[in-house]
Design a protein around this motif. Structure first.
Motif, mmCIF file in Angstrom:
data_model
loop_
_atom_site.group_PDB
_atom_site.id
_atom_site.type_symbol
_atom_site.label_atom_id
_atom_site.label_comp_id
_atom_site.label_asym_id
_atom_site.label_seq_id
_atom_site.Cartn_x
_atom_site.Cartn_y
_atom_site.Cartn_z
ATOM 1 N N ASN A 7 0.832 -1.203 0.000
ATOM 2 C CA ASN A 7 0.000 0.000 0.000
ATOM 3 C C ASN A 7 0.871 1.259 0.000
ATOM 4 O O ASN A 7 1.545 1.538 0.982
ATOM 5 N N MET A 9 0.853 5.482 -0.607
ATOM 6 C CA MET A 9 -0.011 6.653 -0.638
ATOM 7 C C MET A 9 0.752 7.834 -1.226
ATOM 8 O O MET A 9 1.863 8.146 -0.781
ATOM 9 N N VAL A 11 0.144 11.708 -1.303
ATOM 10 C CA VAL A 11 -0.722 12.682 -0.635
ATOM 11 C C VAL A 11 -0.427 14.062 -1.217
ATOM 12 O O VAL A 11 0.661 14.610 -1.032
ATOM 13 N N SER A 35 -2.677 4.762 -3.860
ATOM 14 C CA SER A 35 -3.773 5.727 -3.793
ATOM 15 C C SER A 35 -3.215 7.133 -3.874
ATOM 16 O O SER A 35 -2.078 7.391 -3.460
ATOM 17 N N TYR A 102 -0.807 3.071 5.386
ATOM 18 C CA TYR A 102 0.154 3.014 4.288
ATOM 19 C C TYR A 102 1.375 2.201 4.699
ATOM 20 O O TYR A 102 1.671 2.033 5.882
ATOM 21 N N VAL A 105 4.609 6.448 2.131
ATOM 22 C CA VAL A 105 3.818 7.627 1.800
ATOM 23 C C VAL A 105 4.734 8.718 1.260
ATOM 24 O O VAL A 105 5.876 8.870 1.689
#
Length: 365
Positions: A7, A9, A11, A35, A102, A105
Motif C-alpha cells: 500500500n 499513498m 498525498v 492511492s 500506508y 507515503v
C-alpha cells in the motif's frame, strides 16, 4: 523494503506527484496498491494564472487532469485534504476523519496560505494559496476598481500585472503592489528589478515598499492608511501546515518536513516529501514551482528504487541560476537568469511555449 509493497499513498496532487503518476503510467505500477489523496481532481499550474487573468488563456487551459492520470496509472483517487499523520502507526487522516493506512507515503501537498496570520482578517482578503480556491473566489468576486496586492516576490508581481490587465470585469482596475520592507523581487538581480520597476510605472501600478497590515478595517503602514481598496490579494509565499510536526515527523524551524538529498524524511525512512511542504536539510532549496517541477522525476525514480528493495540514489541538484519568466500580462514578459535580464514579446512566447509544453506532456498520457 520488500518488493511490491502492499500500500503506497501519494498525498497531494502537486507538480512532483504528477511526474510520479507519469512514471507509473509509462513504466508500470511499482507496488500492489496505490492511492492518491488530493483535495482537487485537477492540478492548476500557477504560472498560467496571470495569463488567464489577462484573457490570454481559458480558465481550464493551465490544468492537469489528476483523475485521468491516476486512472491510467492504476491508482485509486481519494478526494480530500490530509489533516494528520501518525508515522509510527503508519496512517494519515483526511479532512473527513477517515484514517488511511500506508506502507510508504509521499507528500506533495504544497504549503498553506499565510494571509490572515501575517496581515489579519478582512472579508476583502484573498490568499493566492491554494491557487484553485483563489481562482474560484476571483470568479465569484464583484468588480474591483482598486486592488492591493501584498507580496513583492515573483508571484505578487505577476498577479499585480495580471489583475491590472484583467479581462471581463469592466474597466481596468487601479492596482497597488505592496512589497514590504524587503522590497521588490529581493532574490533576483538588480537588472531584473529595474525592468520590473519600470514596467510597473509604465502600466500605472503603484509601488509601496513598506510593511502593511490590516487594522481596524484598513490596510495600513507606519505612515498611515493605504485605503480605499475593494480587494486585497495576498501573495506571501508558503507557510507550513501544522500536521507534520504535530504528528511526530521531523520538521525544520518553520514546520516544513525535513528531508535529505533523496527527498526522504530524516526521521522516518518510509516517508518522502517534495515541493513547498518539504525542506531539504543538505542544502537550501527555495520554495518555488520551478524546483518542484524539476524534482518530480527524481522523486519518481527514488520511489521506484525503494519499492524494489533498493536504496534511493537520485538527487535533485538545483542549477546555480534558475530561469524565471515573469509575465507582464500585456503580451510581453521579463526574463531572469542569474544576473541577466531581458524583456520583450519573444520572452512571452518563450514562456508560453515552456508552460504549454509542461501541460501537454501530461495531457498526452
Amino acid at each position: 523494503m520488500s518488493e511490491k509493497q502492499n500500500n503506497v499513498m501519494l498525498v497531494g496532487g502537486g507538480h512532483a506527484h504528477v511526474a510520479v503518476l507519469a512514471d507509473w503510467i509509462t513504466n508500470g505500477l511499482p507496488c500492489k496498491r496505490a492511492s492518491l489523496l488530493t483535495p482537487y481532481r485537477h492540478l492548476r499550474y500557477s504560472g498560467m494564472v496571470p495569463g488567464w487573468l489577462a484573457g490570454q488563456y481559458g480558465r481550464d487551459q493551465g490544468v492537469v487532469d489528476l483523475a485521468a492520470l491516476a486512472e491510467r496509472a492504476g491508482v485509486q483517487l481519494l478526494l480530500g485534504p490530509c489533516t494528520g499523520i501518525d508515522p509510527e502507526a503508519r496512517w494519515i487522516k483526511t479532512g473527513g476523519g477517515q484514517v488511511l493506512e500506508y506502507d510508504l507515503v509521499s507528500f506533495d501537498t504544497g504549503g498553506v496560505g499565510r494571509a490572515q496570520d501575517l496581515l489579519g482578517k478582512d472579508p476583502r482578503l484573498l490568499d493566492v494559496r491554494p491557487i484553485d480556491r483563489f481562482v474560484e473566489r476571483l470568479e465569484q468576486s464583484e468588480e474591483a476598481g482598486r486592488i492591493a496586492v501584498v507580496g513583492g516576490g515573483a508571484g505578487g508581481v505577476e498577479i499585480a500585472f495580471g489583475l491590472r490587465n484583467r479581462q471581463g470585469k469592466g474597466s481596468q482596475p487601479e492596482v497597488t503592489l505592496v512589497t514590504g520592507r524587503d522590497g521588490l523581487l529581493p532574490n533576483l538581480s538588480s537588472a531584473v528589478r529595474r525592468k520590473v520597476a519600470n514596467e510597473l510605472i509604465r502600466q500605472g501600478i503603484t509601488l509601496v515598499v513598506v510593511d502593511a497590515r490590516l487594522e481596524g478595517g484598513d490596510l495600513v503602514t507606519e505612515a498611515g492608511s493605504l485605503e480605499p481598496f475593494d480587494m486585497i490579494v495576498a501573495a506571501l509565499g508558503s507557510g507550513a501546515p501544522d500536521w507534520p510536526g504535530a504528528g511526530g515527523l521531523a520538521t525544520d524551524a518553520q514546520g516544513f518536513i525535513s528531508v535529505d538529498q533523496h527527498q526522504r524524511s530524516i526521521s522516518h525512512p518510509n516517508v518522502f516529501a517534495t515541493g513547498d511542504v518539504a525542506a531539504r536539510q543538505d542544502r537550501a532549496v527555495a520554495h518555488s514551482g520551478v524546483h518542484a517541477v524539476m524534482a518530480g522525476p527524481i522523486l519518481a525514480q527514488n520511489l521506484r528504487a525503494v519499492l524494489s528493495g533498493k536504496e534511493p540514489r537520485r538527487v535533485y541538484r538545483p542549477r546555480r541560476a534558475s530561469l524565471y519568466l515573469l509575465s507582464t500580462s500585456d503580451g510581453s514578459a521579463i526574463l531572469s537568469y542569474g544576473p541577466f535580464a531581458a524583456q520583450g514579446r519573444w520572452v512571452a512566447k518563450l514562456k508560453h511555449a515552456i508552460d504549454n509544453r509542461w501541460i501537454s506532456q501530461y495531457a498526452s498520457l
